[in-house]
Design a protein around this motif. Structure first.
Motif, mmCIF file in Angstrom:
data_model
loop_
_atom_site.group_PDB
_atom_site.id
_atom_site.type_symbol
_atom_site.label_atom_id
_atom_site.label_comp_id
_atom_site.label_asym_id
_atom_site.label_seq_id
_atom_site.Cartn_x
_atom_site.Cartn_y
_atom_site.Cartn_z
ATOM 1 N N GLY A 198 0.802 -1.244 -0.036
ATOM 2 C CA GLY A 198 -0.129 -0.021 -0.093
ATOM 3 C C GLY A 198 1.034 1.211 -0.167
ATOM 4 O O GLY A 198 0.471 2.496 -0.924
ATOM 5 N N TRP A 199 1.930 1.156 0.822
ATOM 6 C CA TRP A 199 2.787 2.422 0.894
ATOM 7 C C TRP A 199 3.635 2.637 -0.472
ATOM 8 O O TRP A 199 3.668 3.685 -1.002
ATOM 9 C CB TRP A 199 3.854 2.057 1.717
ATOM 10 N N LEU A 200 3.865 1.487 -1.095
ATOM 11 C CA LEU A 200 4.508 1.561 -2.552
ATOM 12 C C LEU A 200 3.549 2.160 -3.474
ATOM 13 O O LEU A 200 3.871 2.918 -4.292
ATOM 14 C CB LEU A 200 5.057 0.135 -3.137
ATOM 15 N N CYS A 201 2.121 1.905 -3.327
ATOM 16 C CA CYS A 201 1.430 2.138 -4.230
ATOM 17 C C CYS A 201 1.046 3.996 -4.199
ATOM 18 O O CYS A 201 1.107 4.660 -5.231
ATOM 19 C CB CYS A 201 -0.335 1.990 -3.906
ATOM 20 N N VAL A 202 1.227 4.377 -2.917
ATOM 21 C CA VAL A 202 1.404 5.882 -2.503
ATOM 22 C C VAL A 202 2.436 6.501 -3.344
ATOM 23 O O VAL A 202 2.546 7.511 -3.964
ATOM 24 C CB VAL A 202 1.055 6.148 -0.847
ATOM 25 N N GLU A 203 3.653 5.846 -2.963
ATOM 26 C CA GLU A 203 4.733 6.239 -3.492
ATOM 27 C C GLU A 203 5.375 6.356 -5.049
ATOM 28 O O GLU A 203 5.627 7.324 -5.664
ATOM 29 C CB GLU A 203 5.992 5.694 -2.897
ATOM 30 N N LYS A 204 4.695 5.399 -5.633
ATOM 31 C CA LYS A 204 4.663 5.350 -7.105
ATOM 32 C C LYS A 204 3.460 5.979 -7.935
ATOM 33 O O LYS A 204 3.586 5.621 -9.286
ATOM 34 C CB LYS A 204 4.965 3.594 -7.496
ATOM 35 N N ARG A 205 2.517 6.260 -7.262
ATOM 36 C CA ARG A 205 1.059 6.737 -8.148
ATOM 37 C C ARG A 205 1.477 7.681 -9.317
ATOM 38 O O ARG A 205 0.710 7.611 -9.850
ATOM 39 C CB ARG A 205 0.128 7.300 -6.839
ATOM 40 N N LYS A 206 2.509 8.601 -8.979
ATOM 41 C CA LYS A 206 2.788 9.439 -10.047
ATOM 42 C C LYS A 206 3.647 9.229 -11.208
ATOM 43 O O LYS A 206 4.007 9.690 -12.166
ATOM 44 C CB LYS A 206 2.999 10.860 -9.911
ATOM 45 N N GLU A 207 4.429 7.782 -10.746
ATOM 46 C CA GLU A 207 5.405 7.368 -11.659
ATOM 47 C C GLU A 207 5.188 6.277 -12.693
ATOM 48 O O GLU A 207 5.415 6.463 -13.835
ATOM 49 C CB GLU A 207 6.639 6.851 -10.715
ATOM 50 N N ASN A 208 4.441 5.382 -12.047
ATOM 51 C CA ASN A 208 4.321 4.083 -12.940
ATOM 52 C C ASN A 208 2.702 3.348 -12.677
ATOM 53 O O ASN A 208 2.359 2.826 -11.797
ATOM 54 C CB ASN A 208 4.860 2.975 -12.481
ATOM 55 N N THR A 209 1.563 3.972 -13.487
ATOM 56 C CA THR A 209 0.390 3.533 -13.213
ATOM 57 C C THR A 209 0.202 2.189 -13.113
ATOM 58 O O THR A 209 -0.600 1.692 -12.456
ATOM 59 C CB THR A 209 -0.556 4.430 -14.357
ATOM 60 N N THR A 210 0.741 1.379 -13.965
ATOM 61 C CA THR A 210 0.443 -0.018 -14.395
ATOM 62 C C THR A 210 1.145 -0.648 -13.201
ATOM 63 O O THR A 210 0.451 -1.764 -12.358
ATOM 64 C CB THR A 210 1.426 -0.522 -15.628
ATOM 65 N N LEU A 211 2.248 -0.329 -12.645
ATOM 66 C CA LEU A 211 2.742 -1.034 -11.377
ATOM 67 C C LEU A 211 1.764 -0.791 -10.046
ATOM 68 O O LEU A 211 1.566 -1.699 -9.509
ATOM 69 C CB LEU A 211 3.975 -0.148 -11.038
ATOM 70 N N VAL A 212 1.324 0.503 -10.236
ATOM 71 C CA VAL A 212 0.291 0.688 -8.965
ATOM 72 C C VAL A 212 -0.806 -0.105 -8.891
ATOM 73 O O VAL A 212 -1.464 -0.720 -8.034
ATOM 74 C CB VAL A 212 -0.127 2.141 -8.997
ATOM 75 N N TYR A 213 -1.336 -0.460 -10.319
ATOM 76 C CA TYR A 213 -2.500 -1.217 -10.354
ATOM 77 C C TYR A 213 -2.204 -2.531 -9.935
ATOM 78 O O TYR A 213 -3.025 -3.493 -9.393
ATOM 79 C CB TYR A 213 -3.165 -1.179 -11.782
#
Length: 434
Positions: A198-213
């Motif tokens: 969940g924390w990685l989702c927040v950290e990467k939300r603006k960098e890599n949409t596919t990774l966040v999904y």
């Protein structure tokens, strides 16, 4: 305008540059080796106890293989987090002065060695080895991937005999899990993986949409699994994390609507799980059945919760009878068994267990000083400066609260998981972007 020719490097300067280049190469190799050893430790946790032991020793040895040993020890003694964790080792070690069962005491001390050596090893970060923020993040992905793989394997075992396993939950059984079926520790690891993903989702939300999904899908899978597994340590840890995040968002006025949504999730999710997940529903039914015994403090053979409550009462009474120094870590179980025999003579031998909580074990073994020192060790992380307070506080809150009703520091997996995860996450959450 005159141009002066560059002076040639002196032989001494050349040697200095050559030595510096060699030191940099050695530091790079050392960092790479230690990074690989951390990956091996994470992997071995799920596959091989023997490899885990060997890789732990190699990691600790490698962290000292440099010339800055003095700086490493100075950092250890200057960090309350590091020396505070080591107290969890020194209290049992000191209790050897009054433990009569020397063999049991030595086994306890041997099991708790990571609580001393891991803080010392992690004190060498930045001195004998260093990682980039991407490497720390990479370890986070590997950890989450390993936990997710273990979850998939556990769910496969569940699918093989779906009906029988559902029925077994009415008699305190669980799905087979990794870590040699240590479902309590594995459930906490799943909750930690949810927190980190969940924390990685927040950290990467603006960098890599596919990774966040992808990470969001992993979080959903792990949350569903926790309710299928239906082990209280993991479930309570998960709900503490969700509720803590919700309160943080509301108090800090950061997307307070999301905070309210998470609070509603805490209320709605158990109800949905009860209606849709058979193992969760049967676990609740068993808990309600078992509650009639532990509410009255009555003993019934095989009644897990009642036995745990009685064991905590035993630990409390042992601590009251030996308030100054306790009975020593080598004698907690035999003295507790004596108390069982006096107060519950009908208790079967398999139910005569250790006090079911680390607070009570440290209290019974080292008296009120041990109980209070253990409490301080659990509180120290909340006063440590960190760049990411919320995940750090949530991680330590779930670890500390789990020890109220769990004896994770008395088994190899539990000691490794607690010491490694806390120290690794601290370094990761404070890593500068490079």
């Amino acid at each position: 305008m005159f141009m002066f020719p560059l002076l040639p490097s002196l032989p001494g300067e050349e040697q200095g540059l050559r030595n510096k280049s060699m030191r940099n190469k050695l530091d790079s190799w050392r960092s790479t080796i230690i990074f690989v050893l951390i990956i091996i430790m994470m992997t071995a946790l799920f596959f091989s106890r023997a490899v885990l032991s060997v890789s732990m020793m190699a990691f600790v040895a490698g962290s000292f293989f440099h010339k800055g040993i003095k700086k490493q020890f100075l950092r250890f003694f200057s960090s309350p987090l590091l020396w505070g964790m080591s107290f969890l080792f020194f209290i049992p070690l000191l209790s050897g002065l009054w433990s009569t069962d020397r063999q049991e005491w030595m086994d306890v001390v041997r099991t708790k060695l990571p609580l001393l050596f891991f803080p010392l090893a992690f004190a060498g970060y930045g001195i004998g080895y260093r990682f980039t923020s991407k490497q720390w993040g990479g370890l986070g992905y590997i950890f989450t991937g390993l936990v997710t793989g273990g979850v998939c394997l556990s769910l496969f075992n569940y699918s093989v005999d779906f009906a029988a396993i559902n029925k077994s939950y009415l008699s305190a059984k669980t799905i087979v899990t990794p870590l040699e079926n240590d479902h309590v520790r594995f459930s906490w690891l799943v909750s930690v993986a949810i927190l980190l993903a969940g924390w990685l989702c927040v950290e990467k939300r603006k960098e890599n949409t596919t990774l966040v999904y992808c990470l969001a899908a992993v979080v959903i899978l792990l949350v569903v699994y926790l309710h299928v597994l239906a082990v209280r340590t993991g479930l309570f840890s998960f709900y503490i994390m969700v509720a803590g995040t919700a309160i943080w968002l509301i108090i800090k006025k950061i997307r307070w609507q999301w905070g309210l949504g998470l609070l509603l999730l805490v209320i709605a999710l158990p109800a949905v799980a009860y209606k849709t997940i058979p193992t969760f529903r049967n676990r609740v039914k068993y808990f309600l059945y078992d509650r009639s015994f532990f509410n009255k403090g009555e003993y019934w053979p095989g009644s897990t919760d009642a036995v745990r409550i009685i064991s905590l009462k035993a630990g409390w009474n042992v601590m009251q009878q030996h308030p100054v120094k306790g009975v020593g870590f080598g004698d907690v179980l035999p003295v507790t068994k004596t108390w069982y025999g006096e107060h519950y003579p009908e208790m079967i031998e398999s139910d005569k267990i250790y006090p079911s909580g680390e607070w009570m074990i440290y209290g019974a073994a080292a008296g009120w000083p041990g109980f209070l020192l253990f409490s301080c060790c659990m509180l120290v992380p909340f006063f440590i400066q960190t760049n990411n307070k919320l995940p750090w506080w949530l991680l330590n809150a779930t670890a500390a609260l789990s020890f109220l009703f769990d004896i994770g520091l008395e088994v190899q997996f539990g000691v490794f998981i607690y010491s490694f995860v806390i120290l690794w996450c601290y370094q990761w959450l404070n890593a500068k972007k490079m």
